[in-house]
Scaffold this motif. Structure first.
Motif, PDB file in Angstrom:
ATOM      1  N   LEU A  45       1.148   9.569  -4.827  1.00 62.08           N
ATOM      2  CA  LEU A  45       0.609   8.717  -3.776  1.00 62.08           C
ATOM      3  C   LEU A  45       1.785   8.115  -2.841  1.00 62.08           C
ATOM      4  O   LEU A  45       1.506   8.292  -1.764  1.00 62.08           O
ATOM      5  CB  LEU A  45      -0.469   7.743  -4.226  1.00 62.08           C
ATOM      6  N   ALA A  49       2.563   8.916   0.760  1.00 61.85           N
ATOM      7  CA  ALA A  49       2.579   7.963   1.690  1.00 61.85           C
ATOM      8  C   ALA A  49       4.002   7.748   2.515  1.00 61.85           C
ATOM      9  O   ALA A  49       4.074   7.670   3.798  1.00 61.85           O
ATOM     10  CB  ALA A  49       2.143   6.624   1.320  1.00 61.85           C
ATOM     11  N   ALA A  95      -2.381   5.002   3.466  1.00 63.27           N
ATOM     12  CA  ALA A  95      -1.797   4.944   2.161  1.00 63.27           C
ATOM     13  C   ALA A  95      -0.766   4.095   2.257  1.00 63.27           C
ATOM     14  O   ALA A  95      -0.674   3.170   1.639  1.00 63.27           O
ATOM     15  CB  ALA A  95      -1.625   6.017   1.412  1.00 63.27           C
ATOM     16  N   THR A 276      -7.439   5.303  -6.094  1.00 66.26           N
ATOM     17  CA  THR A 276      -6.138   4.411  -6.250  1.00 66.26           C
ATOM     18  C   THR A 276      -6.394   3.242  -7.160  1.00 66.26           C
ATOM     19  O   THR A 276      -5.521   2.990  -8.026  1.00 66.26           O
ATOM     20  CB  THR A 276      -5.808   4.125  -4.808  1.00 66.26           C
TER      21      THR A 276
END
Lengths: 296, 638
Positions: A45, A49, A95, A276
């Motif tokens: 992630l 991002a 994100a 998340t």
């Protein structure tokens, strides 16, 4: 019988690799599959991002009035919103905001909390009472209410959300660190350091602070999840990131009106928040299992 | 006291109560199962005391836990052998094979156990009476009233004064010795035929230990039970055992009557173990301390030749001015209670203590727990502030020093703690811990010119580690990778880093196995001979004190009651408390079981006094050359 003392263990010790605390931690953490998976998801992630400008298929702010509220398709994997913006691209860009808000607020709040807790626990007396009573007052508010109050005073915006969430993290960290400082302060090795003439400031930083870090690290990871959630909530009620910013909470707020006709507009940002926060919590559990001396 | 003949008769006459044949116990390690007990056999007859001795890791405790199958709950399992036990019903059964749960009725009923730590074995929320009564109700099926009467009888049996009052007390209101008596009362409440005592006196003071040992023996005679005594203390073995099983690395290396083991040990390990046991009275007739004549055993193969008699410790520079002078030192702690923290009482930890340590001398501070010996050491070190009195080091009053002077002082006085693991920061490498004093004091080790400071410190660390018998490459490792003895060596290396003049060793060898303890004592004495160090040796162990010290100060309730040259104090003790302390030490020689046990009654009083109730301190008056005694009734009648 000297063998058991002088030669036995020593011989073993010279041939094996040094078992440093970090290495021991990694050895234990590696075995926890769930936490490792959570760690990899978060790593992915973070990379996604960071690489959002290159990997996002569309401009997150580009309107496309031909494709309003379209469901997931080959072109738009997560569909489009009320302005025809690509939801996947917005989640990837979002994100960046959500992660940095979570991370920065916890680092700020954690840093201040650790310092205050260390001083309170080590010094004791009226300093301790003062710091801890202020923390008690802050803890008496429900966390989100406190953050709302702070943002309401400072004015809406991502930056103020960070401050708001940071302030409500301070007392939690202060309490945590004060507790472990109180017990570490009585450790024999702290007395031993004092006996060789180590002064108070160095004693705190070198001998007590590292001892509190394991629990702090665990708490940081758990707390980032909470902070992301709080920041998203603030944005949802319009106090955080302002439209057209692709913040996850703001995206949920945008999609709220269409939840009956186009549920994907709220579903995917919601899923991103859920996954998340879950990943941070699972990572925290794994860190605790590997770092907590009581579970060894 | 029963001799070998009586014991031998007991063995011949009665069939074995318990016979262990080829017992093996394994635990799951990181790399597969590890055999902790390997092929151990022995028997216990009714009325007999068998001592299982060995050092930590020898498997003695695991053996005892296996007998009651408690080892199953600790993660171990019996992988071989038989444990045949003859129950009260006369039926013999094998305890090694059935599931551990099926033996619940036997535990605490036919076989009872007493553990080392009496505080954690008692439930803190129930009264003593309820706890004993519960055990009685469980095993004998009596009703509450009868069980309580039985509890009272048991407390009388273990010679507790005023047992009726004790029934309604909670465990924390009792002293360690009283708690252990309660544990014994509970264990014996069902009249077991076998009692397993796992280090029952290790956590207790010597005078209390002697009382408990005598009690176990009396009760054994009364009830005719077999006793298995697990201990690492050869003095206790010599005191209580009929037969001895010596364990080493999970195996039984030797077995025999207590006289045979002590007088003619066969196995090299037993010989080495006995050479390391400090025996009170070993230096009778000697003026100066002498190192342990240690035997070293290498994997039980090579039979080591007896070493040359060690040199006497003639290190005192009596002509020089004293290094440390303590005058009228008093340290008190306030006891505050209630929400406003009002002053309710004071702990009179140290009361007007005066003594001096000369260069190159070892002064021992001896006494039992709570006598103020550690507080004295901590006050000198500055870890505790003194209420009054002066401490002069190298002729300078330490109270007059500024913060730089105080820091300098901590370079020249070093402290070694009892627990070597706790006193090393687990997150720092050993090398850093040893180097830390040099870094704190900006101490530049003298070494070859042209070296950077960093390199010089590194070289010094390597040199120090070598001096204490470790290797330079150990510097990169962490404390948890070392054994207890090695850790204490690391602490000594750390203490030596800045070339101190005085080392305060606070029970520095108390937590170590005897053989390691002897090695560390020898190391300390060797360093003293090489560097002319002075030691303030704080200890409760009279036998070790006899080995190391030039002079001895006996403390009781915060006061020094006797102070003098070691030989004078040990051979001609003047204060009744000193005599009591000596009488209490178990002597590692079964032929000397004739100690005057009449001296040993009563508890150690509390040093907590109400405000305004100042203790009387009598001056030390000379009774011989350099030999002083405080003539007052503290700790015994004059």
């Amino acid at each position: 019988m000297t063998t058991t003392d002088a030669t036995g263990v020593a011989a073993a010790a010279t041939h094996e690799a040094v078992r440093s605390p970090l290495r021991e931690f990694w050895r234990k953490f590696r075995r926890n599959r769930t936490a490792m998976a959570a760690g990899f998801c978060l790593l992915a992630l973070v990379l996604a991002a960071a690489a959002a400008p290159w990997i996002a298929p569309f401009d997150p702010a580009a309107f496309d009035y031909d494709r309003i509220l379209e469901g997931p398709s080959a072109g738009h994997w997560a569909g489009t919103d009320a302005y025809g913006r690509d939801i996947l691209s917005r989640i990837l860009w979002g994100a960046r905001i959500s992660l940095s808000v979570g991370l920065l607020s916890v680092l700020l709040g954690g840093g201040a909390g650790v310092a205050l807790g260390l001083i309170a626990g080590f010094r004791g007396g009226w300093i301790d009472s003062l710091i801890m009573r202020v923390c008690d007052v802050l803890l008496a508010f429900p966390g989100i209410l406190l953050a709302i109050g702070i943002v309401a005073v400072l004015g809406p915006g991502v930056e103020n959300v960070i401050y708001g969430v940071a302030i409500f993290s301070v007392p939690v960290f202060a309490r945590l660190v004060r507790g472990s400082t109180l017990s570490l302060k009585r450790a024999v090795y702290v007395d031993a350091a004092r006996a060789i003439g180590v002064r108070d400031r160095l004693l705190m930083v070198r001998h007590i602070l590292p001892g509190t870090l394991p629990s702090v690290i665990v708490y940081v990871s758990m707390r980032i999840g909470t902070s992301i959630l709080t920041a998203a909530s603030l944005s949802f009620i319009g106090l955080g990131a302002q439209p057209p910013s692709p913040e996850w909470g703001a995206m949920l707020a945008d999609g709220r009106s269409y939840i009956g006709v186009a549920s994907h507009v709220t579903f995917y940002p919601g899923l991103a928040i859920f996954l998340t926060v879950l990943a941070f919590n699972l990572l925290g559990d794994g860190l605790r299992d590997a770092l907590d001396p009581k579970l060894r | 006291m029963r001799g070998a003949a009586a014991a031998a008769k007991a063995v011949d006459a009665a069939p074995a109560l318990l016979s262990v044949e080829g017992l093996s116990v394994a635990f799951d390690g990181e790399h597969g199962p590890v055999r902790v007990v390997d092929d151990v056999s022995f028997t216990v007859a009714p009325g007999e005391t068998v001592a299982i001795v060995g050092e930590s890791g020898s498997g003695k405790s695991v053996t005892s836990l296996s007998l009651m199958r408690l080892v199953d709950y600790a993660g171990g399992r019996i992988v071989g052998g038989r444990i045949r036990f003859k129950g009260r019903d006369g039926r013999e059964r094998d305890l090694a094979t059935p599931p551990a749960e099926s033996l619940t009725d036997m535990r605490g009923n036919d076989i009872a156990m007493v553990f080392q730590e009496p505080m954690t074995s008692l439930n803190p929320v129930f009264t003593i009476g309820d706890q004993i009564a519960e055990a009685v109700m469980l095993h004998q099926g009596l009703d509450r009233k009868a069980a309580r009467d039985e509890a009272l009888r048991m407390l009388e049996k273990v010679r507790i004064p005023e047992p009726a009052r004790l029934l309604d007390r909670h465990p924390h209101q009792l002293s360690g010795g009283m708690r252990q008596r309660v544990m014994i009362a509970m264990a014996l409440s069902c009249r077991p035929s076998l009692l397993i005592a796992d280090e029952p006196t290790t956590a207790l003071d010597v005078t209390i230990q002697a009382q408990i040992l005598r009690l176990i023996r009396l009760l054994q005679d009364e009830m005719g039970m077999g006793v298995i005594f697990i201990t690492h203390d050869m003095g206790v073995v010599a005191e209580v055992a009929d037969r001895v099983v010596v364990m080493w690395r999970g195996r039984k290396v030797e077995e025999g009557t207590v006289e045979r083991i002590f007088q003619a040990p066969q196995h090299p390990y037993t010989k080495a173990l006995l050479s390391a046991v400090p025996k009170l009275g070993a230096l009778r007739g000697q003026d100066l301390p002498v190192r342990f004549p240690l035997l070293v055993v290498d994997d039980a193969k090579a039979e080591a030749a007896p070493p040359a008699p060690p040199p006497v410790q003639d290190t005192v520079r009596a002509a020089d001015a004293p290094l440390l002078e303590v005058r009228d030192l008093t340290t008190r702690f306030d006891v505050r209670k209630g929400i406003f923290g009002s002053l309710k009482a004071r702990v009179h930890a140290v009361e007007k203590v005066s003594f001096a340590v000369r260069p190159g001398e070892t002064l021992a501070l001896v006494g039992e727990s709570g006598c103020g010996k550690s507080t004295t050491g901590r006050t000198i070190m500055g870890l505790q502030s003194a209420t009054s009195g002066t401490i002069r080091f190298d002729g300078v009053d330490t109270a007059t020093l500024d913060s730089n002077g105080q820091a300098k002082l901590k370079e020249k006085i070093q402290y070694i703690f009892q627990d070597p693991f706790a006193s090393l920061n687990p997150r720092m490498t050993v090398g850093f811990s040893v180097a830390e004093p040099m870094l704190v004091h900006d101490y530049v080790p003298t070494s070859k010119p042209g070296l950077s400071r960093r390199r010089a410190v590194e070289e010094r660390v390597a040199e120090l580690l070598t001096q204490v018998g470790l290797k330079p490459e150990h510097a990169r490792r962490y404390p948890h990778e070392f054994s207890g003895g090695q850790r204490q060596r690391i602490c000594i290396a750390r203490a030596l880093a800045c070339d101190p003049k005085l080392i305060i060793a606070d029970e520095a060898v108390a937590a170590l196995d005897v053989s390691i303890q002897a090695q560390i004592v020898n190391l300390l004495m060797e360093l003293q001979a090489k560097r002319g160090l002075s030691y303030l040796f704080i200890s409760h162990d009279m036998a070790v004190v006899e080995r190391v010290s030039h002079r001895v100060a006996v403390m009781y309730l915060g006061q020094i009651v006797e102070l003098g040259p070691r030989r004078a104090v040990f051979e001609n003790p003047q204060h009744p408390y000193t005599r009591r302390l000596m009488a209490a030490v178990p002597i590692a020689d079964p032929s000397r079981r004739t100690r005057d046990l009449r001296l040993l009654t009563g508890e150690i009083p509390s040093p907590i006094r109400s405000i305004g109730d100042e203790p009387a301190v009598q001056p030390l008056v000379p009774v011989g050359e350099d030999h002083f005694v405080a003539r007052h009734a503290v700790g015994g009648d004059f």
